[in-house]
Write a protein that holds these residues in place. Structure first.
Motif, PDB file in Angstrom:
ATOM      1  N   LEU A 105       0.784  -1.253   0.101  1.00  0.00           N
ATOM      2  CA  LEU A 105       0.118   0.240   0.106  1.00  0.00           C
ATOM      3  C   LEU A 105       0.739   1.456   0.153  1.00  0.00           C
ATOM      4  O   LEU A 105       0.292   2.321  -0.839  1.00  0.00           O
ATOM      5  N   ASP A 106       1.983   1.348   0.627  1.00  0.00           N
ATOM      6  CA  ASP A 106       2.866   2.378   0.507  1.00  0.00           C
ATOM      7  C   ASP A 106       4.155   1.972   0.580  1.00  0.00           C
ATOM      8  O   ASP A 106       4.744   1.621   1.728  1.00  0.00           O
ATOM      9  N   ALA A 107       4.810   1.717  -0.332  1.00  0.00           N
ATOM     10  CA  ALA A 107       6.214   1.086  -0.774  1.00  0.00           C
ATOM     11  C   ALA A 107       7.229   2.151  -0.401  1.00  0.00           C
ATOM     12  O   ALA A 107       8.502   1.665   0.496  1.00  0.00           O
ATOM     13  N   ASP A 108       7.278   3.273  -0.432  1.00  0.00           N
ATOM     14  CA  ASP A 108       8.408   4.284  -0.277  1.00  0.00           C
ATOM     15  C   ASP A 108       8.232   5.297   0.776  1.00  0.00           C
ATOM     16  O   ASP A 108       8.464   6.459   0.841  1.00  0.00           O
ATOM     17  N   LEU A 109       7.216   5.067   1.819  1.00  0.00           N
ATOM     18  CA  LEU A 109       6.611   5.972   2.801  1.00  0.00           C
ATOM     19  C   LEU A 109       6.290   7.341   2.256  1.00  0.00           C
ATOM     20  O   LEU A 109       6.287   8.227   2.997  1.00  0.00           O
ATOM     21  N   GLN A 110       5.988   7.329   1.095  1.00  0.00           N
ATOM     22  CA  GLN A 110       5.461   8.580   0.452  1.00  0.00           C
ATOM     23  C   GLN A 110       4.059   8.495   0.050  1.00  0.00           C
ATOM     24  O   GLN A 110       3.543   9.101  -1.061  1.00  0.00           O
ATOM     25  N   ASN A 111       3.269   7.449   0.411  1.00  0.00           N
ATOM     26  CA  ASN A 111       1.973   7.006   0.282  1.00  0.00           C
ATOM     27  C   ASN A 111       1.631   6.734  -1.482  1.00  0.00           C
ATOM     28  O   ASN A 111       0.821   6.753  -2.032  1.00  0.00           O
ATOM     29  N   ARG A 112       2.934   5.900  -1.683  1.00  0.00           N
ATOM     30  CA  ARG A 112       2.893   5.465  -3.200  1.00  0.00           C
ATOM     31  C   ARG A 112       2.877   3.878  -3.319  1.00  0.00           C
ATOM     32  O   ARG A 112       3.872   3.286  -2.501  1.00  0.00           O
ATOM     33  N   SER A 113       1.953   3.145  -3.755  1.00  0.00           N
ATOM     34  CA  SER A 113       1.750   1.796  -3.755  1.00  0.00           C
ATOM     35  C   SER A 113       2.975   1.028  -4.543  1.00  0.00           C
ATOM     36  O   SER A 113       3.723   1.791  -5.176  1.00  0.00           O
ATOM     37  N   MET A 114       3.015  -0.045  -4.258  1.00  0.00           N
ATOM     38  CA  MET A 114       3.917  -1.128  -5.064  1.00  0.00           C
ATOM     39  C   MET A 114       3.984  -0.930  -6.492  1.00  0.00           C
ATOM     40  O   MET A 114       4.755  -0.928  -7.238  1.00  0.00           O
ATOM     41  N   ASN A 115       2.644  -0.898  -6.846  1.00  0.00           N
ATOM     42  CA  ASN A 115       2.568  -0.586  -8.195  1.00  0.00           C
ATOM     43  C   ASN A 115       3.034   0.527  -8.851  1.00  0.00           C
ATOM     44  O   ASN A 115       3.732   0.692  -9.969  1.00  0.00           O
ATOM     45  N   ALA A 116       2.482   1.627  -8.225  1.00  0.00           N
ATOM     46  CA  ALA A 116       3.018   2.954  -8.826  1.00  0.00           C
ATOM     47  C   ALA A 116       4.561   3.198  -8.684  1.00  0.00           C
ATOM     48  O   ALA A 116       5.127   3.770  -9.308  1.00  0.00           O
ATOM     49  N   PHE A 117       5.215   2.587  -7.594  1.00  0.00           N
ATOM     50  CA  PHE A 117       6.735   2.470  -7.415  1.00  0.00           C
ATOM     51  C   PHE A 117       7.277   1.714  -8.467  1.00  0.00           C
ATOM     52  O   PHE A 117       8.542   2.291  -9.092  1.00  0.00           O
ATOM     53  N   MET A 118       6.721   0.629  -8.825  1.00  0.00           N
ATOM     54  CA  MET A 118       7.503  -0.003 -10.123  1.00  0.00           C
ATOM     55  C   MET A 118       6.920   0.631 -11.176  1.00  0.00           C
ATOM     56  O   MET A 118       8.047   0.478 -12.255  1.00  0.00           O
ATOM     57  N   PRO A 148      10.146  -2.083   6.502  1.00  0.00           N
ATOM     58  CA  PRO A 148      11.111  -1.469   5.626  1.00  0.00           C
ATOM     59  C   PRO A 148      10.440  -0.914   4.461  1.00  0.00           C
ATOM     60  O   PRO A 148       9.163  -0.830   4.218  1.00  0.00           O
ATOM     61  N   TYR A 149      11.234   0.048   3.534  1.00  0.00           N
ATOM     62  CA  TYR A 149      10.626   0.884   2.633  1.00  0.00           C
ATOM     63  C   TYR A 149      11.555   0.902   1.497  1.00  0.00           C
ATOM     64  O   TYR A 149      12.796   0.259   1.511  1.00  0.00           O
ATOM     65  N   VAL A 150      11.264   1.347   0.154  1.00  0.00           N
ATOM     66  CA  VAL A 150      11.997   0.992  -0.876  1.00  0.00           C
ATOM     67  C   VAL A 150      12.126   2.512  -1.572  1.00  0.00           C
ATOM     68  O   VAL A 150      11.187   3.271  -1.590  1.00  0.00           O
ATOM     69  N   VAL A 151      13.370   2.810  -2.124  1.00  0.00           N
ATOM     70  CA  VAL A 151      13.765   4.019  -2.938  1.00  0.00           C
ATOM     71  C   VAL A 151      14.317   3.555  -4.343  1.00  0.00           C
ATOM     72  O   VAL A 151      15.079   2.810  -4.375  1.00  0.00           O
ATOM     73  N   ALA A 152      14.018   4.273  -5.334  1.00  0.00           N
ATOM     74  CA  ALA A 152      14.465   4.204  -6.716  1.00  0.00           C
ATOM     75  C   ALA A 152      15.139   5.763  -6.792  1.00  0.00           C
ATOM     76  O   ALA A 152      14.793   6.647  -6.880  1.00  0.00           O
ATOM     77  N   LEU A 153      16.531   5.291  -7.660  1.00  0.00           N
ATOM     78  CA  LEU A 153      17.446   6.347  -7.764  1.00  0.00           C
ATOM     79  C   LEU A 153      17.983   6.561  -9.324  1.00  0.00           C
ATOM     80  O   LEU A 153      18.156   5.331 -10.014  1.00  0.00           O
TER      81      LEU A 153
END
Length: 530
Positions: A105-118, A148-153
């Motif tokens: 539901l919140d992959a990056d601790l910014q209220n962005r779902s895993m789908n949106a993150f991917m 945990p959370y995830v971030v993309a760079l």
């Protein structure tokens, strides 16, 4: 660590940076792209140059390609079989993995779902060819959320990295990331791989822009990772370069060149039209008003008009169309551009869309790898082991309306009077028009009206087969008690383990080949050694 060591970029990064910036500018477009492509000539008037830059259009070809490819990749949906095991291999009850649902539901601790993150990962990899993904756990001082959370760079932020080979497998040994930059300082975060004597760890540094090379950088924070865990980061690819794991192949590699060529032609056409005014030569004393429609009084021979040839503008526009056609044919996007000037046959659309689907399928497989890597590191933070599966659906034909309509038209042309073909086409069109939550009911209502009983039975069986489809599990488990069903299948009573390290299964929709073999072995009292 010395300031010099932190501010030094790796030779590989320095070699890649110009190309990465070129991709970035091409994707963003706008004024920055126009100034990057059409630079001011030394003898060019400044006002004319500004007029040219401000009043010409840079077609967003690269953004169009990136958005289209990723839309196709993510449109069919993602199936996630979230399953975890203990470090010894024992199955963990789904009620004890609420953190994974929160992460979806919140992959990056910014209220962005895993789908949106991917999808963001898909965009970054399409633009640059690769991007970096890191998994981390908030510190208690930062408000530990217990997960945990995830971030993309983007690759421009990672200045240095190094791999080691362990057991024939590349393992990330060191990464240096530029986290932030302000007017006075750089902020770096360095990741280091641990050994048998100490765990993997990270350190954050603050380096002043005025610092001397030999000056020690200020360490502002540090931390360690769980025992046995490597650096929780990896490189995700749009398409991996066959020469090295350090490179990816951008989806806009050729499109960025085409976009630059197209804009240069646009500038040439604009300049030609701007100065394509009829020239007037008049004798001395003859007054020629500037506005159109005015009356000029002169004797014959005192006034001469010289038309300016604008044939080069037509040639420029033809070249622009050729550039677009080439890039669309290569990427399979030509079927999207429907206009009276670009009429395409059904076969042409089908072939072009197949090319796009091939690109999307290759990328979907890499997105699966990236997402499973995320859950692998996230599970380590929670003292668990990832044992599930992520599947990106690649049934693009069923979700591509243009492709399907083209197939229907060609099918009707090849087999004009066939009840079976008509019934199949009608069923698919009903699925397109019906509400998503009621597609099966609408399809079954049509199937019930089919007169041919053999055809009706086939379509019914196919409809039910689609509805009963389910994911397989990656963790096989073999219980002592099996219940035989009336159709000859077996069903596991409860999730269980037979000791440390024994994987657990969740296959309950009928035995697969491996399940049948396991049942046969256990019923005969033998040990498979799994």
């Amino acid at each position: 660590m010395k300031s010099k060591d932190l501010l030094t970029q790796s030779p590989l990064y320095a070699a890649m940076l110009p190309q990465m910036l070129s991709y970035q500018v091409a994707y963003l477009g706008g004024l920055q792209f126009k100034k990057h492509v059409r630079k001011k000539r030394p003898s060019e008037d400044s006002n004319l140059y500004l007029d040219l830059i401000e009043n010409t259009v840079a077609q967003p070809i690269c953004r169009y390609i990136v958005d289209t490819i990723n839309d196709v990749v993510f449109e069919p949906g993602i199936k996630r079989d979230l399953k975890f095991a203990t470090p010894t291999g024992a199955y963990i009850d789904p009620n004890n993995i609420e953190w994974s649902q929160l992460m979806l539901l919140d992959a990056d601790l910014q209220n962005r779902s895993m789908n949106a993150f991917m999808e963001n990962v898909g965009d970054l990899t399409s633009i640059y060819g690769q991007c970096w993904v890191f998994v981390d756990m908030p510190k208690e001082s930062e408000g530990n959320l217990g997960r945990p959370y995830v971030v993309a760079l983007n690759p421009i932020s990672v200045w240095d990295w190094e791999y080691d080979i362990y057991g024939g497998r590349p393992c990330l040994k060191y990464v240096k990331v530029l986290e932030n930059e302000d007017d006075e300082c750089y902020y770096f975060k360095c990741y280091h791989l641990g050994t048998e004597d100490y765990p993997s760890y990270w350190k954050s540094y603050k380096v002043k822009k005025t610092a001397q090379e030999d000056e020690e950088a200020e360490c502002i924070d540090e931390g360690t990772y769980p025992e046995g865990m490597g650096i929780p980061g990896f490189m995700a690819y749009a398409k991996q370069d066959p020469r090295s794991i350090d490179y990816g192949i951008s989806d806009i590699d050729s499109a960025s060149d085409a976009m630059r060529e197209y804009y240069k032609l646009e500038c040439d056409a604009y300049t030609s039209i701007q100065f394509a005014k009829t020239l007037i030569r008049a004798d001395k004393g003859v007054s020629v008003p500037a506005q159109a429609g005015s009356i000029v009084r002169a004797m014959q021979g005192q006034l001469e008009t010289i038309p300016v040839d604008t044939g080069d503008v037509t040639k420029t526009m033809e070249k622009q169309k050729e550039v677009l056609d080439q890039i669309e044919n290569l990427t399979g996007l030509g079927g999207l551009r429907m206009s009276r000037h670009n009429v395409q046959s059904g076969i042409a659309i089908i072939e072009e869309r197949k090319q796009l689907h091939r690109v999307a399928k290759a990328k979907a497989r890499l997105m699966e790898v990236a997402e499973e890597q995320i859950f692998t590191y996230a599970a380590r933070f929670m003292n668990m082991r990832w044992a599930g599966e992520v599947i990106y659906a690649t049934d693009y034909d069923a979700h591509d309306t243009n492709y399907r309509i083209a197939v229907y038209k060609e099918s009707k042309a090849l087999v004009p009077d066939n009840e079976m073909v008509d019934a199949l086409i009608t069923k698919d069109i009903i699925a397109i028009l019906a509400p998503d939550e009621s597609i099966a009911q609408y399809e079954q209502a049509f199937i019930d009206t089919v007169e041919d009983p053999a055809m009706r039975d086939l379509m019914t069986a196919d409809n039910e087969k689609v509805l009963s489809r389910d994911l397989q599990s990656q963790i096989p488990s073999y219980n002592d008690d099996y219940e035989g069903e009336s159709d000859g299948s077996y069903e596991l009573d409860e999730y269980d383990t037979q000791g440390p390290g024994t994987p657990v299964a969740i296959q309950d929709t009928g035995p697969s080949y491996e399940t049948q073999q396991a049942i046969a072995v256990q019923l005969s009292g033998q040990n498979t050694g799994r």
